[in-house]
Design an enzyme around this catalytic site. Structure first.
Site, short mmCIF file in Angstrom:
data_model
loop_
_atom_site.label_atom_id
_atom_site.label_comp_id
_atom_site.label_asym_id
_atom_site.label_seq_id
_atom_site.Cartn_x
_atom_site.Cartn_y
_atom_site.Cartn_z
N ASP A 179 57.82 30.04 41.45
CA ASP A 179 56.87 31.12 41.22
C ASP A 179 56.61 31.23 39.72
OD1 ASP A 179 55.90 33.60 43.21
OD2 ASP A 179 55.77 34.05 41.06
N VAL A 186 52.11 26.54 38.37
CA VAL A 186 51.61 25.39 39.13
C VAL A 186 50.33 24.80 38.54
CG1 VAL A 186 52.71 25.90 41.35
CG2 VAL A 186 50.49 26.94 40.80
N TYR A 191 36.35 31.87 45.20
CA TYR A 191 37.60 31.65 45.92
C TYR A 191 37.42 30.55 46.97
CZ TYR A 191 41.77 32.76 48.75
OH TYR A 191 42.96 32.71 49.42
N LYS A 203 38.94 26.26 47.79
CA LYS A 203 39.70 26.19 49.05
C LYS A 203 39.06 25.18 50.00
CE LYS A 203 43.04 29.40 48.75
NZ LYS A 203 44.46 29.11 48.97
N THR A 257 48.39 41.09 51.58
CA THR A 257 49.39 40.59 50.62
C THR A 257 48.97 40.98 49.21
OG1 THR A 257 48.31 38.54 50.01
CG2 THR A 257 49.59 38.52 52.04
#
Ligand code: ZN
Length: 671
Positions: A454, A476, A568, A572, A603
């Site tokens: 993380d 990442v 977004y 994806k 989330t």
């Protein structure tokens, strides 16, 4: 060796545990010192009176139960067994293991108690109130010698009596009791090539004698020269442990079903301290490392001998493969030499010595690998000291086989892990919270060893501690950071089998108006980062050569775009193409690639009122957005998404697929 007895602490234990207080106290003192007791390698007992169901007082032996660690033992770990029926057994000439265990269990005051130690009868046959038994490192260095008895006589004099090597069980218990009877007044027994017993009227006395006798052994060893192994000529720049570990994991994996891609895999635990290096770098490693175990019960954790690896350079893979093939052939020949109807255990090594680097413990779980590595380090300490004063010897091969294949020893290992993902290493990104944390937990519950990556390293460590995994900081979007985090995961577990590339964040904006910087930022995290992580993971999987599983968190957006959510959705969409490309490019290597399309999960992804905005964009309230609008009318939770990832990890013949976890949404169904 320091005597750590404290009247205050002992008193506190009596206040907490009554008549077992002192027994619990010194058991913990002994168990906390790895130079005395390591992973179940010792036991203690006390003889007291207890009330049975009828209220009658009976003599009982409270002896360490199997499965309990002495360092943290509680009274429940010292099951009470009626003493007289145990003592009566001494009149027999022989007793089968089954009958011994049966009598021990039949005479437990509590039928649900754990099995008493395999050395219970030895404790029962001796008359003393308190008995302590350890496999003290210093004592083993002295008894594991060709002239061990003479050296013991020199070290311990008349204070200790010697018992010749006999496998633990009934015969040893009788022999030890006979020796004790013949030497009244001794403080304890030295069990040659096994360990030491001390006894006394009080816990204080038995413990004090253990410390004093082991200290004598330490003083004797300290008089000799310190062992320095003559070093072999080794490559100046060997490959690093995290680089060769995946190769070793691959070589030691056992195919389970004739080529369908399922393996029994081992977790590796690396050690590279100075003492380990001095030992594995030694020119005579082949001689002293292959003599045998330092005390019999190590054999179930480490096998009798380690695999000695070639130097970690050049064509390491080829030479390691050949060395392992020889090891396996030797193990099978050893089994054939002694087999009297037993089922052969797997032939893979549990300790791998890597000259120039260190050693790897191997086991079906991270815990088993750690135990194997701890025991290997302990054996190195024993052998180094033994070689300094003389030459190390072990029990015979036949004696090692007898212990390795003794049903009561194998019972200590349990039936082995049965969870679906046992032996597999899963790396999860974005794992500190939300879907990533739930996914890490779900994989751990299925038996996988988990590494949690993380951006927030502290949170990753905290969540990992909670779950029982490895927490690592990792950005990442930085390929170098990704590489070093994957290296660290490989250094810790030996490799990786499953990647859950989950980390992501949402950006909004109408395509005609959104800034290129926003779009590029989203592509960095929601596309390129997935590629970096997958690329690093695939390199490890290819080194292992046992397939692998790539899982991506794709989301619904590429399948059913919502308004103003292009920044977004576009990366994806590319991510789904990436997943399919990995499935195509690496299917031949047994590597599967799949994605989860989760939708409307509450989330942390939706920060700063974004959840409200996304609901509004669909013309819904937040409550309806989350639950009301799907076919099942059920809110999708992070645990549901985690379960989706686990399902794909288990779907051994599925690749290139998108699993939808959204409560049912036909508009977002892949078409
Ligand atoms: Zn023992």
């Amino acid at each position: 060796m320091d005597d750590l007895w404290s009247d205050t602490d002992a008193g506190a234990m009596v206040a907490a545990y009554g008549d077992l207080g002192h027994r619990v106290y010194t058991s913990r003192l002994l168990g906390a010192d790895p130079a005395l007791v390591l992973h179940g390698g010792g036991n203690t007992s006390v003889k007291i009176r207890k009330s049975d169901t009828l209220g009658d007082e009976v003599d009982v032996l409270c002896v360490k139960g199997s499965g309990w660690d002495m360092a943290s033992i509680e009274p429940a770990g010292l099951p009470a067994v009626r003493l007289e029926p145990l003592r009566a057994l001494r009149a027999l000439d022989r007793l089968s293991d089954e009958d011994m265990v049966n009598v021990q269990r039949l005479n437990l005051l509590d039928s649900t108690a754990p099995n008493p130690s395999v050395e219970t009868l030895l404790h029962a046959f001796l008359p003393h109130s308190y008995i302590d038994h350890t496999h003290a490192t210093a004592v083993l260095s002295i008894t594991d010698q060709p002239d061990g008895p003479a050296r013991c006589a020199e070290v311990f004099g008349e204070t200790m009596a010697l018992v010749p090597y006999i496998m633990p069980g009934f015969a040893l218990a009788k022999a030890a009791a006979d020796v004790a009877d013949a030497h009244p007044g001794v403080e304890g027994l030295i069990l040659l090539k096994h360990g030491i017993f001390t006894f006394g009227d009080t816990a204080r006395e038995a413990y004090g004698r253990m410390i004093a006798q082991v200290s004598r052994a330490e003083v004797y060893l300290a008089r000799g020269p310190r062992k320095t192994f003559k070093s072999a000529a080794l490559p100046a720049k060997p490959r690093s442990p995290h680089h060769i570990a995946p190769i070793l994991r691959g070589l030691t994996s056992l195919p389970l079903d004739g080529g369908a891609g399922l393996y029994k895999r081992f977790i590796l635990d690396f050690r590279g301290g100075d003492a380990v290096r001095a030992y594995v770098d030694g020119a005579e490693l082949e001689r002293y490392a292959k003599i045998g175990v330092v005390t019999p019960d190590h054999t179930i954790r480490t096998k009798n001998t380690p695999l000695i690896l070639p130097p970690a350079d050049g064509d390491f893979e080829v030479r390691a493969k050949a060395a392992l093939a020889d090891y396996v052939a030797d193990y099978q020949a050893y089994f054939a030499r002694h087999d009297s109807g037993q089922t052969a255990l797997d032939p893979m090594p549990r300790v791998l010595l890597a000259p120039g680097l260190g050693l790897f413990g191997a086991g079906p779980t991270a815990k088993a690998a750690r135990i194997a590595a701890d025991i290997a380090e302990n054996a190195i300490a024993v052998i180094a000291d033994a070689e300094a004063i003389g030459s190390f010897v072990s029990i015979t091969e036949a004696e090692m086989f007898e212990v390795e294949y003794w049903s009561l020893e194998q019972a200590k290992l349990g039936r082995g892990p049965s969870a679906a993902l046992a032996g597999q290493v899963a790396v999860i990104t974005g794992a500190a919270r939300g879907i990533g944390a739930a996914t890490a937990r779900a994989f751990a519950e299925q038996g996988a060893e988990v590494a949690l990556l993380d951006l927030d390293g502290d949170a990753a460590v905290e969540t990992a501690r909670d779950i029982g995994g490895l927490g690592l900081a990792c950005d990442v979007t930085d390929a170098g950071d990704v590489k070093s985090a994957i290296d660290r995961a490989c250094g810790h577990f030996g490799g990786l089998d499953i990647l859950v590339s989950n980390a992501g964040a949402a950006w909004q904006g109408r395509m005609g108006e959104v800034g290129d910087d926003v779009l590029r930022r989203s592509f960095e995290l929601n596309f390129f980062a997935h590629q970096s992580v997958a690329k690093a993971a695939v390199a490890v999987m290819l080194a292992q050569g046992t397939g692998g599983c790539l899982l991506f968190n794709a989301s619904k957006q590429p399948l059913n775009p919502g308004p103003d959510f292009g920044p977004y959705g576009l990366p994806k969409a590319a991510l789904i193409a990436l997943m399919r490309q990995y499935a195509v490019d690496y299917g031949g290597d047994g590597i599967r690639a799949n994605a989860v399309n989760a939708d409307r999960v509450n989330t942390g992804l939706y920060g700063d009122g974004m959840l409200e905005e996304r609901a509004q964009a669909r013309g819904l309230t937040v409550a309806d957005y989350l639950a009301g609008s799907n076919l099942l009318k059920r809110e999708v939770k992070v645990e549901d998404v985690a379960q989706g990832f686990v399902s794909l990890a288990l779907a051994n013949k599925t690749s290139g697929a998108i699993l939808t976890v959204d409560g049912g949404n036909i508009a977002a169904a892949p078409r």
